[in-house]
Design a protein around this motif. Sequence first.
Motif, mmCIF file in Angstrom:
data_model
loop_
_atom_site.group_PDB
_atom_site.id
_atom_site.type_symbol
_atom_site.label_atom_id
_atom_site.label_comp_id
_atom_site.label_asym_id
_atom_site.label_seq_id
_atom_site.Cartn_x
_atom_site.Cartn_y
_atom_site.Cartn_z
ATOM 1 N N SER A 189 -16.212 24.009 -37.562
ATOM 2 C CA SER A 189 -16.085 22.819 -38.427
ATOM 3 C C SER A 189 -14.747 22.876 -39.155
ATOM 4 O O SER A 189 -14.071 21.855 -39.332
ATOM 5 C CB SER A 189 -17.224 22.740 -39.432
ATOM 6 N N SER A 190 -14.345 24.082 -39.581
ATOM 7 C CA SER A 190 -13.058 24.238 -40.254
ATOM 8 C C SER A 190 -11.905 24.012 -39.270
ATOM 9 O O SER A 190 -10.942 23.300 -39.576
ATOM 10 C CB SER A 190 -12.996 25.643 -40.857
ATOM 11 N N LEU A 191 -12.039 24.584 -38.071
ATOM 12 C CA LEU A 191 -10.990 24.418 -37.055
ATOM 13 C C LEU A 191 -10.822 22.940 -36.671
ATOM 14 O O LEU A 191 -9.698 22.459 -36.499
ATOM 15 C CB LEU A 191 -11.326 25.264 -35.817
ATOM 16 N N GLN A 192 -11.949 22.226 -36.591
ATOM 17 C CA GLN A 192 -11.897 20.781 -36.301
ATOM 18 C C GLN A 192 -10.984 20.075 -37.298
ATOM 19 O O GLN A 192 -10.115 19.285 -36.927
ATOM 20 C CB GLN A 192 -13.307 20.194 -36.499
ATOM 21 N N LYS A 193 -11.170 20.385 -38.593
ATOM 22 C CA LYS A 193 -10.370 19.732 -39.635
ATOM 23 C C LYS A 193 -8.901 20.157 -39.527
ATOM 24 O O LYS A 193 -7.995 19.351 -39.712
ATOM 25 C CB LYS A 193 -10.917 20.083 -41.013
ATOM 26 N N GLU A 194 -8.650 21.445 -39.213
ATOM 27 C CA GLU A 194 -7.267 21.924 -39.097
ATOM 28 C C GLU A 194 -6.536 21.222 -37.955
ATOM 29 O O GLU A 194 -5.387 20.808 -38.098
ATOM 30 C CB GLU A 194 -7.243 23.441 -38.868
ATOM 31 N N ILE A 202 -7.161 18.124 -29.639
ATOM 32 C CA ILE A 202 -8.196 18.913 -28.937
ATOM 33 C C ILE A 202 -9.501 18.597 -29.652
ATOM 34 O O ILE A 202 -9.571 18.717 -30.881
ATOM 35 C CB ILE A 202 -7.913 20.429 -29.016
ATOM 36 N N SER A 203 -10.521 18.187 -28.895
ATOM 37 C CA SER A 203 -11.794 17.883 -29.555
ATOM 38 C C SER A 203 -12.678 19.130 -29.600
ATOM 39 O O SER A 203 -12.599 19.990 -28.715
ATOM 40 C CB SER A 203 -12.514 16.746 -28.827
ATOM 41 N N ILE A 204 -13.485 19.197 -30.643
ATOM 42 C CA ILE A 204 -14.485 20.273 -30.739
ATOM 43 C C ILE A 204 -15.843 19.614 -30.933
ATOM 44 O O ILE A 204 -16.024 18.804 -31.846
ATOM 45 C CB ILE A 204 -14.204 21.222 -31.920
ATOM 46 N N THR A 205 -16.775 19.942 -30.052
ATOM 47 C CA THR A 205 -18.127 19.384 -30.138
ATOM 48 C C THR A 205 -19.107 20.507 -30.441
ATOM 49 O O THR A 205 -19.209 21.472 -29.669
ATOM 50 C CB THR A 205 -18.527 18.717 -28.803
ATOM 51 N N LEU A 206 -19.786 20.394 -31.554
ATOM 52 C CA LEU A 206 -20.805 21.381 -31.912
ATOM 53 C C LEU A 206 -22.162 20.821 -31.471
ATOM 54 O O LEU A 206 -22.534 19.722 -31.870
ATOM 55 C CB LEU A 206 -20.767 21.577 -33.434
ATOM 56 N N CYS A 207 -22.874 21.584 -30.639
ATOM 57 C CA CYS A 207 -24.155 21.094 -30.090
ATOM 58 C C CYS A 207 -25.307 21.798 -30.809
ATOM 59 O O CYS A 207 -25.450 23.020 -30.705
ATOM 60 C CB CYS A 207 -24.243 21.398 -28.594
ATOM 61 N N ILE A 208 -26.085 21.027 -31.524
ATOM 62 C CA ILE A 208 -27.215 21.593 -32.272
ATOM 63 C C ILE A 208 -28.479 21.363 -31.438
ATOM 64 O O ILE A 208 -28.886 20.223 -31.214
ATOM 65 C CB ILE A 208 -27.371 20.901 -33.652
ATOM 66 N N ALA A 245 -17.453 15.203 -23.275
ATOM 67 C CA ALA A 245 -16.622 14.184 -22.613
ATOM 68 C C ALA A 245 -16.273 13.053 -23.576
ATOM 69 O O ALA A 245 -15.169 12.513 -23.525
ATOM 70 C CB ALA A 245 -17.353 13.628 -21.393
ATOM 71 N N LEU A 246 -17.207 12.720 -24.469
ATOM 72 C CA LEU A 246 -16.966 11.622 -25.425
ATOM 73 C C LEU A 246 -16.281 12.122 -26.698
ATOM 74 O O LEU A 246 -16.079 11.359 -27.645
ATOM 75 C CB LEU A 246 -18.283 10.913 -25.767
ATOM 76 N N ARG A 247 -15.963 13.403 -26.729
ATOM 77 C CA ARG A 247 -15.226 14.031 -27.830
ATOM 78 C C ARG A 247 -15.964 13.839 -29.169
ATOM 79 O O ARG A 247 -15.336 13.629 -30.212
ATOM 80 C CB ARG A 247 -13.790 13.509 -27.889
ATOM 81 N N GLN A 248 -17.310 13.940 -29.115
ATOM 82 C CA GLN A 248 -18.099 13.802 -30.340
ATOM 83 C C GLN A 248 -18.015 15.081 -31.158
ATOM 84 O O GLN A 248 -17.973 16.172 -30.593
ATOM 85 C CB GLN A 248 -19.553 13.482 -29.994
ATOM 86 N N LYS A 249 -18.004 14.952 -32.475
ATOM 87 C CA LYS A 249 -17.894 16.143 -33.329
ATOM 88 C C LYS A 249 -19.161 16.964 -33.275
ATOM 89 O O LYS A 249 -19.139 18.182 -33.373
ATOM 90 C CB LYS A 249 -17.629 15.721 -34.774
#
Length: 285
Positions: A189-194, A202-208, A245-249
Amino acid sequence: CFLSALGLLLAYYFYPATDSFRPEMLQGKRVIVTGASTGIGEQIAYHLARMGAHLVVTARTEAKLKKVISECLKLGAASAHFIPGTMEDLVFAEQVVTKAGKLMGGLDMLILNHIAPVNLRFFNGDVASIRKVMDINFFSYITMTSAALPMLKVTNGSIVVVSSIAGKLITPLIADYSAAKFALDGFYSSLQKELQLMNVNISITLCILGFINTDSAVKSLSGIVENITPSPKEECAVEIIKGGALRQKVIAYPSSIYISMWNPIRTIQEYFILLTYNIDNITRN
Ligand code: NDP
């Protein structure tokens, strides 16, 4: 300020993806899938193969990986390779990325999915075993991400991190697993903001994920956690690929667990904390 924070909050939680998913989005894409010898990772590999992706899969069990790549080739993968080894060894974790980059001529998507076998038990003071789980479930993820970032910058690629409801909510008997999943949330989550602040695409998707019907999960929860029906791993794998693929957070599967991510106070506080930063004074590498 409050209204803009509220607007951002609502957009963050409810705004639908602007693009809709098409399997062709993965055609010819170069993807690494970890923990792909079985379970959700294996299903991710099969779906990507049907979509025509180039694949490098990894896990420890060479015999299973061989079967997975031969199935991937039958299903239509543009190419399929395997690299066997343990993610306890962080040198191996780094090498997987560099070797995969050479095999595929670059990288578009890194899917981090592997985990050490889960044992439900009370914490018994065994710090060494927690450290081992953190190496496999957390530090190897960071190591692979670090090795992949230069290639992903070139392709405006994606990182997909498979996490768990146990990285959002507290449950007993899995302190080591839960610690690693919370750590993944904090780091990515921090890297996403950076990346956003540095205008790096570059997208980061966290899958819960909730309870999924993989052999290992069903076995380890059997007799301990009752009255929950697991969701199908095949559908879970598709949702993970779509999210990337949809670059969702963030994605949640099954969707009924989405509520566990609803933390408006945290989102508002994060927004205001960021307003206090003087970004121009931060050294950018
Ligand atoms: P599985 O146990 O079915 O698969 C785990 C994978 O990781 C296997 O391919 C295994 O292969 C590999 N692996 C295990 N140890 C190592 C190691 N030391 N080095 C490298 N690879 C290793 O897991 P699931 O498919 O159930 O879970 C996949 C992801 O989904 C995980 O991140 C998990 O936390 C998450 N998740 C799953 C849930 C579920 O209910 N199934 C719920 C919530 C989240 P090998 O043994 O050959 O190395």
